[in-house]
Design a protein around this motif. Structure first.
Motif, short mmCIF file in Angstrom:
data_model
loop_
_atom_site.label_atom_id
_atom_site.label_comp_id
_atom_site.label_asym_id
_atom_site.label_seq_id
_atom_site.Cartn_x
_atom_site.Cartn_y
_atom_site.Cartn_z
N LEU A 1 0.83 -1.21 0.00
CA LEU A 1 0.00 0.00 0.00
C LEU A 1 0.86 1.25 0.00
CD1 LEU A 1 -2.92 -0.73 2.46
CD2 LEU A 1 -3.10 0.02 0.10
N ILE A 2 1.89 1.25 0.87
CA ILE A 2 2.74 2.44 0.97
C ILE A 2 3.46 2.68 -0.35
CG2 ILE A 2 4.79 3.38 2.10
CD1 ILE A 2 3.84 1.90 4.64
N CYS A 3 3.95 1.61 -0.95
CA CYS A 3 4.66 1.74 -2.23
C CYS A 3 3.72 2.29 -3.30
CB CYS A 3 5.21 0.38 -2.64
SG CYS A 3 5.90 0.34 -4.28
N SER A 4 2.52 1.70 -3.39
CA SER A 4 1.58 2.12 -4.42
C SER A 4 1.17 3.58 -4.24
CB SER A 4 0.38 1.19 -4.36
OG SER A 4 -0.76 1.81 -4.87
N TYR A 5 0.80 3.94 -2.99
CA TYR A 5 0.40 5.33 -2.75
C TYR A 5 1.58 6.28 -2.88
CZ TYR A 5 -4.40 4.63 -1.26
OH TYR A 5 -5.73 4.37 -1.25
N GLY A 6 2.73 5.88 -2.35
CA GLY A 6 3.89 6.78 -2.36
C GLY A 6 4.30 7.13 -3.77
N GLY B 1 -8.39 11.38 -7.29
CA GLY B 1 -8.59 10.16 -8.07
C GLY B 1 -7.64 9.05 -7.69
N TYR B 2 -6.39 9.39 -7.41
CA TYR B 2 -5.42 8.33 -7.20
C TYR B 2 -5.64 7.60 -5.88
CZ TYR B 2 -1.37 5.51 -7.36
OH TYR B 2 -0.58 4.41 -7.39
N LEU B 3 -6.37 8.21 -4.95
CA LEU B 3 -6.60 7.51 -3.68
C LEU B 3 -7.31 6.18 -3.92
CD1 LEU B 3 -7.55 10.46 -1.35
CD2 LEU B 3 -5.38 9.28 -1.56
N VAL B 4 -8.22 6.16 -4.89
CA VAL B 4 -8.90 4.91 -5.22
C VAL B 4 -7.97 3.97 -5.98
CG1 VAL B 4 -10.72 3.92 -6.62
CG2 VAL B 4 -11.20 5.87 -5.19
N SER B 5 -7.32 4.51 -7.03
CA SER B 5 -6.43 3.67 -7.84
C SER B 5 -5.37 3.02 -6.97
CB SER B 5 -5.76 4.51 -8.92
OG SER B 5 -6.71 5.14 -9.70
N GLY B 6 -4.79 3.80 -6.06
CA GLY B 6 -3.70 3.28 -5.24
C GLY B 6 -4.12 2.06 -4.43
N MET B 7 -5.33 2.12 -3.88
CA MET B 7 -5.77 0.96 -3.10
C MET B 7 -6.14 -0.20 -4.02
SD MET B 7 -8.66 0.51 -0.21
CE MET B 7 -8.09 1.65 1.01
N LEU B 8 -6.76 0.12 -5.16
CA LEU B 8 -7.09 -0.95 -6.11
C LEU B 8 -5.85 -1.70 -6.54
CD1 LEU B 8 -9.65 0.57 -8.63
CD2 LEU B 8 -9.94 -1.45 -7.26
N ILE B 9 -4.78 -0.93 -6.81
CA ILE B 9 -3.54 -1.56 -7.27
C ILE B 9 -3.05 -2.56 -6.23
CG2 ILE B 9 -1.11 -1.12 -7.74
CD1 ILE B 9 -2.10 1.62 -8.89
N GLY C 1 2.65 6.63 -6.69
CA GLY C 1 1.59 7.24 -7.48
C GLY C 1 1.31 8.67 -7.08
N LEU C 2 1.13 8.90 -5.77
CA LEU C 2 0.82 10.27 -5.32
C LEU C 2 2.01 11.19 -5.56
CD1 LEU C 2 -1.22 9.75 -2.04
CD2 LEU C 2 -1.99 10.64 -4.24
N GLY C 3 3.23 10.65 -5.42
CA GLY C 3 4.42 11.47 -5.68
C GLY C 3 4.39 12.00 -7.10
N ILE C 4 4.11 11.10 -8.05
CA ILE C 4 4.09 11.53 -9.46
C ILE C 4 2.94 12.50 -9.70
CG2 ILE C 4 3.76 10.72 -11.81
CD1 ILE C 4 5.12 8.12 -10.93
N GLU C 5 1.78 12.21 -9.11
CA GLU C 5 0.63 13.10 -9.30
C GLU C 5 0.94 14.51 -8.78
OE1 GLU C 5 -3.28 12.17 -9.04
OE2 GLU C 5 -2.83 10.81 -10.69
#
Lengths: 225, 415
Positions: free
Chosen positions: B130-135, B155-163, B137-141
């Motif tokens: 989770l931390i990797c996906s959010y970190g 938007g990415y809050l949903v994608s990050g968890m889905l991933i 993704g949100l970093g790039i966003e």
């Protein structure tokens, strides 16, 4: 072994073998079509025919027109070229005319282009007659199908993969459908993202190429068949 | 709370005004502030806009809440599968090496594994993902938001968890980070960010990983996670239900139910990607989203009809000795694999699915059809949900176009 078996059983065996062969040719046709549409999509896997794909995919309606024209031309020219290749060009193909040691395969490109150009001419006249609007929308790209690498490429793939007549018919048709699907989906996507906030350097062709790559990934659904 | 508000107000001065010291970082500050507090700006009372409190943030939060059961189950199931494999292999207590969280909270007693041990192991696997996906993704966003001087979108809050929920719990984090970076940059930001992407970003991550790192994303050995440093369970061969059904010769359903009961499959007690195994949790999420009105029930119903209908169709069309998943009972297609999860959480993504009502029905039905087609006739892939959704994402604008064109034609005729 067959010599030992009673005649009825032999007949049953032959019949069974025939039904198996029938089933397998049908499965074989389905797999050729699916491969031509999805896995070996002429646009998305081989990047043939990109020029007309990029130029005509701005509006859905004209892309449908071009796609249908390509389907028609491919379904026509691949079998025609198969016949030319098997009965004229291949080494020894002219045996039926009394030239058993002829080898005209060096004429392959010339004759293929000629037969393609003829088919395109027919399509052009038909489109002009039945839908002048589409004719105007397609503009120069309709005659340019004649030199579209997707068309010649499909014929050459057909020779390279040594398809028989039936296979080349379904292959030509499948290739065309693959082109049609790719160009129509691209056109609809381009229409949708025309208002998107795409970074300035990527507007136009840049984002189109990126989208093409992503669509190509989505088209890998049936790889493995 | 008042203290926090004061602190934020104080810091705001450094960012808000165009000539403030850190004005360039205003999107970051704004994102952080609206994450903590409800934003104070509303749509102005002029014009014809629908004014409602259901904004993008509310919608996204609803979807995240709907995913919570799946997330909790993913934590539990990662542990349950892990200790199940340990028990099958008969690992001695002395050979069992602890992971990072087990080192802090205490390791399990292998002879007597408690529920807590399952949860600790699951957290140990899922938290880094989770931390990797959010970190990443949100970093790039945020990077893109700062450069473009736009707000960071939710938007990415949903994608990050889905991933995190659609990759195997054993995924190496560097691969996950690569996939996330690919998807967020090339699948989303180059199209203009949230709301503009053609493909579902989470599905794009999975497809990228699937094609780029096939060894870690498919096969029989990736679905049970272990403690990487010790290699005790990593590589433990445990096929998913779909992969097992693929090699069945006559009655795949019967073969499956010898290993797992239908209840196991429904509750999610089977190997698979982290969050998709539990159909119960997916249904809870689906119900919640439909009641809250944030996901399209048309897509879900059409998808289920498409899947079961095409499964029946395939049984009729394919020869009797075809074997594989076609021999499964049509309804069992719902119980195995990630179809329900993909349909509920990803096919209903309002951005990458069609916008017209009829288009939604067509889109959902075709997702079901393509999923079954891949499952039954493609020998290479046991599961088709991912590629079916991506393929239909590519055709969503096309479907919309033709539905709208047909509507225009019909209405012109009427007048």
């Amino acid at each position: 072994m067959i010599a030992d078996t009673p005649i009825l059983e032999t007949l049953a065996l032959i019949q069974e073998a025939e039904t198996v062969a029938e089933q397998s040719t049908f499965a074989n046709y389905v797999s050729i079509v699916l491969r031509a549409i999805f896995v070996e999509n002429i646009l998305l896997a081989f990047f043939l025919g990109m020029c007309s794909y990029l130029a005509v995919s701005k509006r859905v309606d004209s892309s449908v027109g071009l796609g249908l024209a390509v389907v028609f031309v491919l379904a026509l020219t691949v079998p025609i070229n198969w016949a030319i290749q098997s009965y004229v060009l291949n080494p020894g193909a002219l045996a039926w005319a009394g030239f058993p040691d002829s080898d005209l395969s060096y004429l392959q490109f010339l004759t293929f282009i000629a037969s393609i150009a003829t088919a395109v001419q027919i399509v052009e006249m038909a489109v002009d007659k039945f839908s002048p609007k589409l004719y105007a929308a397609l503009g120069i790209f309709l005659p340019l199908i004649a030199v579209n690498c997707a068309i010649l490429g499909s014929s050459l793939f057909m020779v390279e993969r040594t398809y028989d007549f039936g296979q080349s018919v379904v292959f030509g048709f499948g290739s065309g459908i693959g082109f049609l699907l790719a160009i129509v989906s691209m056109a609809a996507i381009r229409w949708k993202i025309r208002t998107a906030h795409v970074p300035a350097p990527l507007r136009g062709l840049g984002i189109t190429f990126i989208t093409t790559g992503l669509i190509a990934m989505a088209f890998m659904t049936f790889s493995g068949i | 709370m008042r203290f926090l508000r004061n602190l934020v107000e104080k810091q705001k001065k450094l960012y808000h005004a165009p000539d403030a010291k850190f004005h360039k970082l205003w999107p970051l500050f704004d994102a952080f502030e609206t994450f903590l507090f409800a934003p104070d700006h509303r749509t102005k009372r002029s014009g014809v806009h629908v004014r409602d409190y259901v904004d993008l943030k509310r919608v996204m939060n609803t979807v995240i809440l709907a995913m919570v059961p799946c997330l909790l189950w993913s934590i539990w199931n990662a542990g349950a599968q892990h200790f199940g494999a340990i028990a099958t292999m008969g690992v001695a207590q002395a050979d069992y090496g602890l992971g990072w969280l087990q080192g802090i909270l205490g390791g399990p007693d292998l002879a007597n594994v408690s529920a807590m041990d399952n949860i600790v192991f699951g957290l140990q696997k899922m938290l880094p993902i989770l931390i990797c996906s959010y970190g990443v993704g949100l970093g790039i966003e945020m990077f893109f938001a700062v450069i473009r001087k736009e707000e960071v979108s939710e938007g990415y809050l949903v994608s990050g968890m889905l991933i995190a929920l659609i990759v195997p719990a054993s995924i190496p984090l560097w691969q996950l980070a690569t996939g996330v970076a690919f998807s967020v940059i090339l699948g989303k930001e180059v199209f203009g960010g949230t709301g503009m992407n053609i493909f579902n970003p989470a599905m794009m991550v999975r497809a990228f990983l699937f094609f780029a790192f096939a060894a870690q994303m498919s096969g029989d050995a990736v679905w049970v996670a272990g403690n990487n440093d010790w290699g005790l369970v990593d590589g433990y061969s445990s096929p998913t239900a779909l992969a097992a059904a693929k090699v069945a010769t006559e009655n795949a359903s019967q073969m499956l139910t010898e290993t797992w009961s239908r209840w196991d499959m429904f509750i999610g007690n089977i190997p698979g990607s982290a969050g998709e195994t539990s159909k119960l949790c997916v249904l809870l999420g689906a119900g919640f989203m439909i009641v809250m009105g944030v996901a399209s029930w048309q897509v879900m119903v059409a998808g289920v009809v498409g899947l079961v209908g095409s499964a029946f169709l395939m049984q009729g069309v394919l020869p009797a000795d075809y074997g594989g998943q076609v021999t499964m009972q049509a309804t069992d297609h719902l119980l195995v694999g990630g179809f329900l999860f993909g349909l509920v959480f990803m096919a209903t993504d309002p951005v990458s699915s069609p916008e017209t009502a009829l288009g939604k029905w067509i889109y959902g039905f075709l997702i079901g059809l393509f999923t079954v087609t891949v499952r039954t006739i493609n020998p290479a892939y046991p599961e088709g949900t991912m590629l079916a959704i991506l393929l239909l994402n590519a055709f969503a604008p096309t479907i919309d176009h033709f539905v709208v064109a047909a509507n225009i034609k019909r209405r012109l005729k009427r007048s």
